[in-house]
Design an enzyme around this catalytic site. Structure first.
Site, PDB file in Angstrom:
ATOM      1  N   ALA A 242       9.866   6.266   3.467  1.00 53.30           N
ATOM      2  CA  ALA A 242       8.526   6.816   3.266  1.00 53.30           C
ATOM      3  C   ALA A 242       7.865   7.170   4.601  1.00 53.30           C
ATOM      4  CB  ALA A 242       7.668   5.831   2.492  1.00 53.30           C
ATOM      5  N   HIS A 243       6.662   7.741   4.508  1.00 53.08           N
ATOM      6  CA  HIS A 243       6.004   8.283   5.695  1.00 53.08           C
ATOM      7  C   HIS A 243       5.633   7.198   6.702  1.00 53.08           C
ATOM      8  CE1 HIS A 243       1.806   8.106   3.503  1.00 53.08           C
ATOM      9  NE2 HIS A 243       2.432   6.956   3.498  1.00 53.08           N
ATOM     10  N   ASN A 244       5.775   7.585   7.968  1.00 54.45           N
ATOM     11  CA  ASN A 244       5.389   6.764   9.119  1.00 54.45           C
ATOM     12  C   ASN A 244       6.226   5.503   9.295  1.00 54.45           C
ATOM     13  OD1 ASN A 244       2.388   8.051   8.245  1.00 54.45           O
ATOM     14  ND2 ASN A 244       2.982   8.205  10.397  1.00 54.45           N
TER      15      ASN A 244
END
Length: 354
Positions: A242-244
């Site tokens: 997922a993001h980051n």
């Protein structure tokens, strides 16, 4: 194409016991190898198969060499037979690979502002958008998409139908399997009185050197800063990053692992298939998570971690679940009993002093 065994061992490393002039056509399993094959023994439980193999040469450890008396073929002694096998397999794949013809296929679409190295090979149906950079000796398989301002490092291979979206970067010698999506929007929404407001995901994905990404794996772009995959990471098929997130160097994940947003995973970690990591957690270097485990808290010490119930017959599982549901009440009753025991012991001590 054949290779002299002596030349092969010179390139792989190890000690050869046997005829260096023996011609080896390829590598095969213990039970299927013939006189022109090399095979390997990395699991001592398979010594009986190794003794019976017809292979012309056998890669094995010194410990197995001392205990394997029957096998009469050539032997290659090494500290790590499995790693030696991997290098031998790479050798024969490269030896028998079809030659890659550099250039841009007539059915590819490459924006005039993109930079494609003259030694790169761009397959049919590939789209390369404006500002993208494709490095030396890259291979971009048929139907792949390279987004605006994306960068692909030298000697990186994209199998057919890879989506590598705007602003993403991958280093040298990467391998990305078919169906992988790199740089998709992270799952970012803000709730306002019950309605969801989309948060633009403007960060990219930054991937280091020597990274392998499996088929249909998804790596989301960051909301502001990029999602980071460091050097040497190995991701199996159907993984969600997922993001980051930050995935530390040389960490490996088996199929169907899911890592929620902003998790930071250390270096040299391993995750078994279908392991899950909740968001915003930090995991130290050299942490090994068993298959199917849920990581619900940060881990600060290296080691092996497991978090699942063993498989059982459904009736037995239902009994266990019923007991688990009663644990709170049982804990309260145990505490009350402990309190009563302490009171009784206190009364007894008082009586003895009187």
């Amino acid at each position: 194409m054949s290779t002299r065994l002596g030349d092969l061992v010179d390139s792989l490393g190890g000690e050869l016991i046997g005829d260096p002039a023996l011609l080896i056509d390829g590598i095969a399993p213990l039970d299927a190898a013939g006189p022109s094959h090399i095979t390997f023994l990395s699991n001592p439980k398979l010594r009986a198969q190794a003794a019976a193999t017809r292979a012309g040469a056998l890669i094995l450890s010194r410990a197995d060499h001392e205990k394997l008396q029957v096998y009469a073929g050539a032997r290659v002694l090494t500290d790590n037979p499995y790693a030696c096998y991997a290098r031998a397999a790479q050798h024969f794949v490269a030896l028998n690979a079809l030659p890659v013809v550099p250039g841009i296929h007539p059915l590819a679409s490459v924006d005039p502002s993109a930079t494609v190295a003259p030694t790169a090979a761009i397959g049919p149906g590939v789209t390369v958008e404006s500002g993208a950079v494709i490095g030396e000796h890259c291979i971009i398989g048929a139907g792949s998409f390279i987004g605006r301002d994306a960068q692909v490092g030298a000697h990186t291979l994209f199998h057919p139908n890879v989506s590598f979206l705007a602003g993403c970067r991958i280093g040298q010698r990467g391998v990305v399997q078919s169906g992988a999506v790199i740089g998709s929007d992270g799952f970012g929404f803000a709730n306002d009185k019950g309605r969801w407001i989309r948060i633009p995901q403007t960060g990219g994905v930054t991937i280091g050197d020597d990274v392998d990404i499996g088929a249909s794996t998804t790596i989301d772009r960051g909301a502001l800063d990029p999602t980071v995959i460091e050097d040497g990471v190995k991701l199996d098929n159907q993984i969600q990053i997922a993001h980051n997130c930050v995935i530390g160097a040389h960490t490996a994940m088996a199929g169907c692992v899911g890592v929620a947003g902003s998790a930071k995973i250390g270096r040299h970690c391993t995750f078994g298939g279908a392991a899950m990591v909740l968001g915003h957690l930090t995991i130290a270097d050299h942490v090994h998570v068993s298959s199917g485990s849920l990581v619900s808290r940060s881990i600060s010490e290296p080691g092996q971690y497991t978090g699942f119930y063993p498989l059982a017959k459904n009736a037995d599982w239902e009994k266990t679940a019923a007991v688990v549901r009663q644990l709170d009440g049982m804990r309260d009753r145990v505490r009350e009993l402990e309190k009563q025991v302490r009171q009784l012991l206190g009364d007894k001590d008082s009586s003895s002093r009187d």
